[in-house]
Design a protein around this motif. Structure first.
Motif, PDB file in Angstrom:
ATOM      1  N   VAL A   1      30.785   5.905  33.684  1.00  0.00           N
ATOM      2  CA  VAL A   1      29.410   5.641  33.293  1.00  0.00           C
ATOM      3  C   VAL A   1      28.657   6.953  33.341  1.00  0.00           C
ATOM      4  CG1 VAL A   1      27.295   4.421  33.883  1.00  0.00           C
ATOM      5  CG2 VAL A   1      29.509   3.299  34.177  1.00  0.00           C
ATOM      6  N   LEU A   2      27.856   7.203  32.310  1.00  0.00           N
ATOM      7  CA  LEU A   2      27.153   8.469  32.192  1.00  0.00           C
ATOM      8  C   LEU A   2      25.710   8.214  31.803  1.00  0.00           C
ATOM      9  CD1 LEU A   2      27.329  11.634  31.902  1.00  0.00           C
ATOM     10  CD2 LEU A   2      27.894  11.201  29.521  1.00  0.00           C
ATOM     11  N   SER A   3      24.805   8.851  32.506  1.00  0.00           N
ATOM     12  CA  SER A   3      23.400   8.805  32.122  1.00  0.00           C
ATOM     13  C   SER A   3      23.147  10.026  31.253  1.00  0.00           C
ATOM     14  CB  SER A   3      22.516   8.850  33.375  1.00  0.00           C
ATOM     15  OG  SER A   3      21.161   8.951  32.991  1.00  0.00           O
ATOM     16  N   LEU A   4      22.515   9.817  30.113  1.00  0.00           N
ATOM     17  CA  LEU A   4      22.376  10.886  29.143  1.00  0.00           C
ATOM     18  C   LEU A   4      20.967  10.922  28.593  1.00  0.00           C
ATOM     19  CD1 LEU A   4      23.865  12.970  27.275  1.00  0.00           C
ATOM     20  CD2 LEU A   4      24.288  11.047  25.734  1.00  0.00           C
ATOM     21  N   LYS A   5      20.384  12.114  28.551  1.00  0.00           N
ATOM     22  CA  LYS A   5      19.072  12.283  27.927  1.00  0.00           C
ATOM     23  C   LYS A   5      19.271  13.076  26.641  1.00  0.00           C
ATOM     24  CE  LYS A   5      16.316  12.230  32.119  1.00  0.00           C
ATOM     25  NZ  LYS A   5      15.261  12.915  32.873  1.00  0.00           N
ATOM     26  N   LEU A   6      18.815  12.512  25.535  1.00  0.00           N
ATOM     27  CA  LEU A   6      18.912  13.176  24.239  1.00  0.00           C
ATOM     28  C   LEU A   6      17.510  13.500  23.736  1.00  0.00           C
ATOM     29  CD1 LEU A   6      21.524  10.904  22.407  1.00  0.00           C
ATOM     30  CD2 LEU A   6      21.917  13.158  23.396  1.00  0.00           C
ATOM     31  N   ASP A   7      17.409  14.591  23.001  1.00  0.00           N
ATOM     32  CA  ASP A   7      16.157  14.875  22.313  1.00  0.00           C
ATOM     33  C   ASP A   7      15.890  13.728  21.347  1.00  0.00           C
ATOM     34  OD1 ASP A   7      15.978  17.319  23.621  1.00  0.00           O
ATOM     35  OD2 ASP A   7      16.875  18.434  21.959  1.00  0.00           O
ATOM     36  N   ASN A   8      14.636  13.406  21.138  1.00  0.00           N
ATOM     37  CA  ASN A   8      14.283  12.287  20.269  1.00  0.00           C
ATOM     38  C   ASN A   8      14.894  12.424  18.875  1.00  0.00           C
ATOM     39  OD1 ASN A   8      12.794  10.930  22.205  1.00  0.00           O
ATOM     40  ND2 ASN A   8      10.875  11.910  21.626  1.00  0.00           N
ATOM     41  N   GLU A   9      14.854  13.622  18.320  1.00  0.00           N
ATOM     42  CA  GLU A   9      15.376  13.835  16.972  1.00  0.00           C
ATOM     43  C   GLU A   9      16.874  13.559  16.907  1.00  0.00           C
ATOM     44  OE1 GLU A   9      15.969  17.525  13.858  1.00  0.00           O
ATOM     45  OE2 GLU A   9      14.240  17.587  15.214  1.00  0.00           O
ATOM     46  N   ILE A  10      17.612  14.038  17.908  1.00  0.00           N
ATOM     47  CA  ILE A  10      19.061  13.804  17.947  1.00  0.00           C
ATOM     48  C   ILE A  10      19.354  12.322  18.117  1.00  0.00           C
ATOM     49  CG2 ILE A  10      21.166  14.246  19.277  1.00  0.00           C
ATOM     50  CD1 ILE A  10      19.974  17.054  19.877  1.00  0.00           C
ATOM     51  N   PHE A  11      18.599  11.669  19.001  1.00  0.00           N
ATOM     52  CA  PHE A  11      18.797  10.237  19.222  1.00  0.00           C
ATOM     53  C   PHE A  11      18.537   9.450  17.938  1.00  0.00           C
ATOM     54  CE2 PHE A  11      17.147   6.017  20.226  1.00  0.00           C
ATOM     55  CZ  PHE A  11      18.196   5.515  20.973  1.00  0.00           C
ATOM     56  N   ASN A  12      17.429   9.765  17.255  1.00  0.00           N
ATOM     57  CA  ASN A  12      17.080   9.034  16.026  1.00  0.00           C
ATOM     58  C   ASN A  12      18.132   9.242  14.946  1.00  0.00           C
ATOM     59  OD1 ASN A  12      14.752   8.000  17.171  1.00  0.00           O
ATOM     60  ND2 ASN A  12      13.481   9.687  16.446  1.00  0.00           N
ATOM     61  N   GLU A  13      18.644  10.465  14.824  1.00  0.00           N
ATOM     62  CA  GLU A  13      19.717  10.717  13.852  1.00  0.00           C
ATOM     63  C   GLU A  13      20.957   9.903  14.186  1.00  0.00           C
ATOM     64  OE1 GLU A  13      19.479  15.173  11.984  1.00  0.00           O
ATOM     65  OE2 GLU A  13      20.289  14.972  14.002  1.00  0.00           O
ATOM     66  N   ALA A  14      21.312   9.902  15.464  1.00  0.00           N
ATOM     67  CA  ALA A  14      22.492   9.147  15.899  1.00  0.00           C
ATOM     68  C   ALA A  14      22.301   7.659  15.633  1.00  0.00           C
ATOM     69  CB  ALA A  14      22.776   9.399  17.373  1.00  0.00           C
ATOM     70  N   GLU A  15      21.114   7.155  15.877  1.00  0.00           N
ATOM     71  CA  GLU A  15      20.841   5.731  15.628  1.00  0.00           C
ATOM     72  C   GLU A  15      20.991   5.401  14.144  1.00  0.00           C
ATOM     73  OE1 GLU A  15      19.849   2.978  17.984  1.00  0.00           O
ATOM     74  OE2 GLU A  15      21.148   4.497  18.882  1.00  0.00           O
ATOM     75  N   GLU A  16      20.473   6.260  13.283  1.00  0.00           N
ATOM     76  CA  GLU A  16      20.588   6.026  11.842  1.00  0.00           C
ATOM     77  C   GLU A  16      22.056   6.029  11.408  1.00  0.00           C
ATOM     78  OE1 GLU A  16      18.217   8.915   9.754  1.00  0.00           O
ATOM     79  OE2 GLU A  16      16.385   8.301  10.799  1.00  0.00           O
ATOM     80  N   ILE A  17      22.796   6.990  11.913  1.00  0.00           N
ATOM     81  CA  ILE A  17      24.204   7.125  11.521  1.00  0.00           C
ATOM     82  C   ILE A  17      25.034   5.950  12.034  1.00  0.00           C
ATOM     83  CG2 ILE A  17      26.289   8.525  11.804  1.00  0.00           C
ATOM     84  CD1 ILE A  17      24.378  11.003  11.806  1.00  0.00           C
ATOM     85  N   THR A  18      24.828   5.592  13.296  1.00  0.00           N
ATOM     86  CA  THR A  18      25.613   4.474  13.836  1.00  0.00           C
ATOM     87  C   THR A  18      25.283   3.165  13.112  1.00  0.00           C
ATOM     88  OG1 THR A  18      23.997   4.133  15.625  1.00  0.00           O
ATOM     89  CG2 THR A  18      25.920   5.494  16.127  1.00  0.00           C
ATOM     90  N   HIS A  19      24.038   3.029  12.716  1.00  0.00           N
ATOM     91  CA  HIS A  19      23.645   1.831  11.954  1.00  0.00           C
ATOM     92  C   HIS A  19      24.365   1.802  10.605  1.00  0.00           C
ATOM     93  CE1 HIS A  19      21.195  -1.471  10.526  1.00  0.00           C
ATOM     94  NE2 HIS A  19      20.924  -0.762   9.431  1.00  0.00           N
ATOM     95  N   GLU A  20      24.380   2.948   9.923  1.00  0.00           N
ATOM     96  CA  GLU A  20      25.039   3.029   8.611  1.00  0.00           C
ATOM     97  C   GLU A  20      26.555   2.839   8.717  1.00  0.00           C
ATOM     98  OE1 GLU A  20      23.850   3.373   5.408  1.00  0.00           O
ATOM     99  OE2 GLU A  20      21.873   3.002   6.304  1.00  0.00           O
ATOM    100  N   LEU A  21      27.136   3.358   9.782  1.00  0.00           N
ATOM    101  CA  LEU A  21      28.586   3.266   9.965  1.00  0.00           C
ATOM    102  C   LEU A  21      29.031   1.953  10.614  1.00  0.00           C
ATOM    103  CD1 LEU A  21      29.384   6.893  11.229  1.00  0.00           C
ATOM    104  CD2 LEU A  21      29.771   5.951   8.939  1.00  0.00           C
ATOM    105  N   HIS A  22      28.060   1.208  11.117  1.00  0.00           N
ATOM    106  CA  HIS A  22      28.354  -0.064  11.805  1.00  0.00           C
ATOM    107  C   HIS A  22      29.283   0.151  12.996  1.00  0.00           C
ATOM    108  CE1 HIS A  22      26.414  -2.147   8.517  1.00  0.00           C
ATOM    109  NE2 HIS A  22      27.192  -1.487   7.663  1.00  0.00           N
ATOM    110  N   ILE A  23      28.956   1.171  13.792  1.00  0.00           N
ATOM    111  CA  ILE A  23      29.713   1.415  15.031  1.00  0.00           C
ATOM    112  C   ILE A  23      28.732   1.481  16.200  1.00  0.00           C
ATOM    113  CG2 ILE A  23      31.626   2.640  13.920  1.00  0.00           C
ATOM    114  CD1 ILE A  23      30.386   5.276  14.860  1.00  0.00           C
ATOM    115  N   ALA A  24      29.260   1.237  17.376  1.00  0.00           N
ATOM    116  CA  ALA A  24      28.426   1.264  18.580  1.00  0.00           C
ATOM    117  C   ALA A  24      28.025   2.699  18.910  1.00  0.00           C
ATOM    118  CB  ALA A  24      29.200   0.657  19.748  1.00  0.00           C
ATOM    119  N   ARG A  25      26.830   2.834  19.436  1.00  0.00           N
ATOM    120  CA  ARG A  25      26.335   4.148  19.853  1.00  0.00           C
ATOM    121  C   ARG A  25      27.308   4.799  20.833  1.00  0.00           C
ATOM    122  NH1 ARG A  25      21.840   3.089  23.178  1.00  0.00           N
ATOM    123  NH2 ARG A  25      20.776   2.329  21.331  1.00  0.00           N
TER     124      ARG A  25
END
Length: 76
Positions: free
Chosen positions: A3-27
């Motif tokens: 288990v890992l606690s992770l802090k991401l910059d908002n921009e990186i997080f938002n990009e990752a969210e968009e990509i995972t949504h498009e790819l239909h994979i879990a964050r």
């Protein structure tokens, strides 16, 4: 799994969210894959650095041996 606690910059997080949504994979799967690829890149960089260091160490010895062979050939 760890288990890992992770802090991401908002921009990186938002990009990752968009990509995972498009790819239909879990964050989590996406971040695991990203870290795996980044680890491979870093291992290659470390290997390149190590090879350059070792090459520099053996370069002088190789040149010394080459000069010695040339000297021996010149004597004959």
């Amino acid at each position: 799994m760890k288990v890992l606690s992770l802090k991401l910059d908002n921009e990186i997080f938002n990009e990752a969210e968009e990509i995972t949504h498009e790819l239909h994979i879990a964050r989590n799967r996406y971040i695991n894959e990203a870290v795996r690829i980044y680890n491979l890149v870093q291992k290659k960089r470390l290997l390149k650095k190590q090879l350059a260091k070792e090459s520099a160490l053996t370069s002088k010895e190789s040149m010394d041996i080459l000069h010695e062979f040339e000297r021996l050939l010149d004597e004959n």
